[in-house]
Design a protein around this motif. Sequence first.
Motif, short mmCIF file in Angstrom:
data_model
loop_
_atom_site.label_atom_id
_atom_site.label_comp_id
_atom_site.label_asym_id
_atom_site.label_seq_id
_atom_site.Cartn_x
_atom_site.Cartn_y
_atom_site.Cartn_z
N ALA A 94 69.00 36.61 112.89
CA ALA A 94 69.18 37.88 113.60
C ALA A 94 69.00 37.72 115.11
O ALA A 94 69.50 38.53 115.89
CB ALA A 94 68.20 38.91 113.06
N TYR A 95 68.29 36.67 115.51
CA TYR A 95 68.04 36.45 116.93
C TYR A 95 69.23 35.86 117.69
O TYR A 95 69.18 35.75 118.92
CB TYR A 95 66.85 35.52 117.11
CG TYR A 95 65.49 36.19 117.00
CD1 TYR A 95 65.24 37.41 117.60
CD2 TYR A 95 64.45 35.58 116.31
CE1 TYR A 95 63.99 38.01 117.52
CE2 TYR A 95 63.20 36.17 116.21
CZ TYR A 95 62.98 37.39 116.81
OH TYR A 95 61.74 37.99 116.71
N VAL A 96 70.28 35.44 116.99
CA VAL A 96 71.42 34.84 117.70
C VAL A 96 72.35 35.89 118.28
O VAL A 96 73.23 35.58 119.08
CB VAL A 96 72.24 33.88 116.79
CG1 VAL A 96 71.33 32.84 116.15
CG2 VAL A 96 73.03 34.64 115.74
N PHE A 97 72.15 37.17 117.91
CA PHE A 97 73.05 38.23 118.35
C PHE A 97 72.43 39.06 119.46
O PHE A 97 71.22 39.19 119.57
CB PHE A 97 73.37 39.16 117.17
CG PHE A 97 74.08 38.48 116.04
CD1 PHE A 97 75.43 38.19 116.11
CD2 PHE A 97 73.38 38.12 114.90
CE1 PHE A 97 76.08 37.56 115.06
CE2 PHE A 97 74.01 37.48 113.85
CZ PHE A 97 75.36 37.19 113.93
N ASP A 98 73.31 39.63 120.26
CA ASP A 98 72.89 40.58 121.27
C ASP A 98 73.76 41.82 121.14
O ASP A 98 74.86 41.76 120.57
CB ASP A 98 73.03 39.97 122.67
CG ASP A 98 72.24 40.73 123.71
OD1 ASP A 98 71.52 41.67 123.34
OD2 ASP A 98 72.35 40.40 124.90
N ASN A 99 73.27 42.92 121.65
CA ASN A 99 74.08 44.13 121.65
C ASN A 99 75.24 43.99 122.62
O ASN A 99 75.13 43.38 123.68
CB ASN A 99 73.23 45.32 122.08
CG ASN A 99 72.35 45.82 120.96
OD1 ASN A 99 72.84 46.06 119.86
ND2 ASN A 99 71.08 45.96 121.22
N SER A 100 76.35 44.59 122.25
CA SER A 100 77.50 44.65 123.14
C SER A 100 77.57 46.03 123.75
O SER A 100 77.37 47.03 123.08
CB SER A 100 78.78 44.34 122.37
OG SER A 100 79.91 44.65 123.16
N ASP A 101 77.87 46.09 125.04
CA ASP A 101 77.99 47.38 125.71
C ASP A 101 79.40 47.95 125.59
O ASP A 101 79.67 49.04 126.06
CB ASP A 101 77.61 47.25 127.18
CG ASP A 101 76.14 46.94 127.37
OD1 ASP A 101 75.80 46.26 128.35
OD2 ASP A 101 75.34 47.38 126.52
N ASP A 102 80.32 47.20 124.97
CA ASP A 102 81.70 47.67 124.91
C ASP A 102 82.01 48.37 123.59
O ASP A 102 83.16 48.70 123.29
CB ASP A 102 82.68 46.52 125.12
CG ASP A 102 82.52 45.41 124.09
OD1 ASP A 102 81.81 45.64 123.09
OD2 ASP A 102 83.09 44.33 124.29
N GLY A 103 80.98 48.60 122.78
CA GLY A 103 81.18 49.34 121.55
C GLY A 103 81.77 48.55 120.41
O GLY A 103 82.16 49.12 119.39
N GLU A 104 81.85 47.24 120.54
CA GLU A 104 82.47 46.42 119.50
C GLU A 104 81.45 45.70 118.64
O GLU A 104 81.76 44.71 117.97
CB GLU A 104 83.44 45.42 120.13
CG GLU A 104 84.62 46.09 120.81
CD GLU A 104 85.66 45.10 121.30
OE1 GLU A 104 85.48 43.89 121.04
OE2 GLU A 104 86.62 45.54 121.94
N GLY A 105 80.23 46.17 118.63
CA GLY A 105 79.24 45.63 117.70
C GLY A 105 78.54 44.40 118.21
O GLY A 105 78.44 44.15 119.41
N LEU A 106 78.07 43.58 117.27
CA LEU A 106 77.24 42.43 117.60
C LEU A 106 78.08 41.25 118.08
O LEU A 106 79.18 41.02 117.60
CB LEU A 106 76.42 42.01 116.38
CG LEU A 106 75.55 43.10 115.75
CD1 LEU A 106 74.80 42.54 114.55
CD2 LEU A 106 74.58 43.66 116.77
N LYS A 107 77.49 40.49 119.01
CA LYS A 107 78.16 39.30 119.51
C LYS A 107 77.17 38.15 119.56
O LYS A 107 75.98 38.34 119.84
CB LYS A 107 78.72 39.54 120.92
CG LYS A 107 79.91 40.50 120.93
CD LYS A 107 80.52 40.59 122.33
CE LYS A 107 81.75 41.48 122.31
NZ LYS A 107 82.38 41.58 123.66
N LEU A 108 77.65 36.93 119.30
CA LEU A 108 76.81 35.75 119.42
C LEU A 108 76.39 35.59 120.89
O LEU A 108 77.21 35.67 121.79
CB LEU A 108 77.57 34.51 118.97
CG LEU A 108 77.81 34.38 117.46
CD1 LEU A 108 78.76 33.22 117.19
CD2 LEU A 108 76.49 34.14 116.74
#
Length: 269
Positions: A158-172
Motif C-alpha cells: 500500500a505504501y508504493v502508491f500516492d494520491n493523484s490530483d487529477d482524479g484518476e485514482g492511485l499511481k505508483l
Amino acid sequence: MDEYRESNLDLWNNWAQLHIASDTYHVEAFKAGKNSLTPIELEELGDVAGKTLLHLQCHFGKDTMSWARLGATVTGADFSDKAIDIARQLSAELNIPATFVLSDLYNLPNVLHGEFDIVFTSYGAISWLNDIYEWARIASHYLKPGGTFYMAEFHPFAYVFDNSDDGEGLKLAYPYRSDEPLRFETKGSYAAPDADYTGVEYTWNHSMGDIVTALIQAGLRVEFLHEHFVSVDRMYKAMESVGDGYYQLKNPLERAAIPHMFSIRAIKE
C-alpha cells in the motif's frame, strides 16, 4: 542516522502535542472508557488478562492503556519525550496502571530489562526504522520462551502508491523496498493536516519478505500472516468509511487488488 533520527524526533514531539487534541485520536472518548483497539487486534491477539505486555513505539500510550483496561500488565516504549510525558499524565489522570519508558527502539535493551508474555506493535511503526532485522531481534529479546509477538501494520504494498490530483485514482510513486530513507516535507500531521507545523520526515519501506524473514531469523515461529483489504487510516483520498473504524477503496477493482494492512502472530521457540 543522527540527522534522520533528530528530524523524526522533532516531528513526533510536535505531533504528540497535536494528536492529543486531534479529533482523529478521540482522546475524550478514550477518557470516557472507549477502547482504542480495533476488532482485528482484539480477535487475533485474544485474551490478555493476567499477562505482561510490551508495546513498542507506543506514541502517547492510548493502545497500551487499552490493553491494560483488558487486564494486561503493560509497558509502553517510545523515543518521543513529549509523547511519553502525555502517556504518563493520561495514566495518572485515568488511574490506569502502566509503565512508560523513554527510549529509542534500538537502545531499548540498554534501558529496559526483563521479559514479557506479549510484545505488541501496530500501525505506522516500522516505517520509521531503518533496520528491520535489528527490530525483530529486539522484539524477540523481550519475549519469554513461548511468548507471543503480535503486530498489525500497514501493508508495504500500500505504501508504493500516492494520491493523484487529477482524479484518476492511485499511481505508483514509491519503491516497495528502500534501503535509503524516503524524505518528505510534511505540513501538519496525518491526524491534524491543517495544523500550523511543518517538519521533515524520513521513512523506510520494508518488504513483506524482509519483515517475515527478520522475525523467523530472530527465533520466532510465525503462526499466521493475514492480509486485510481495509485500513484503519484513510490512506488515499479515494477511500470511504465502511464502519468499525475501517476504510476501503471506492473502486471495486482497486479494492480487491491492494491489501492495505497485514497482521502477524508468532511464538518465541
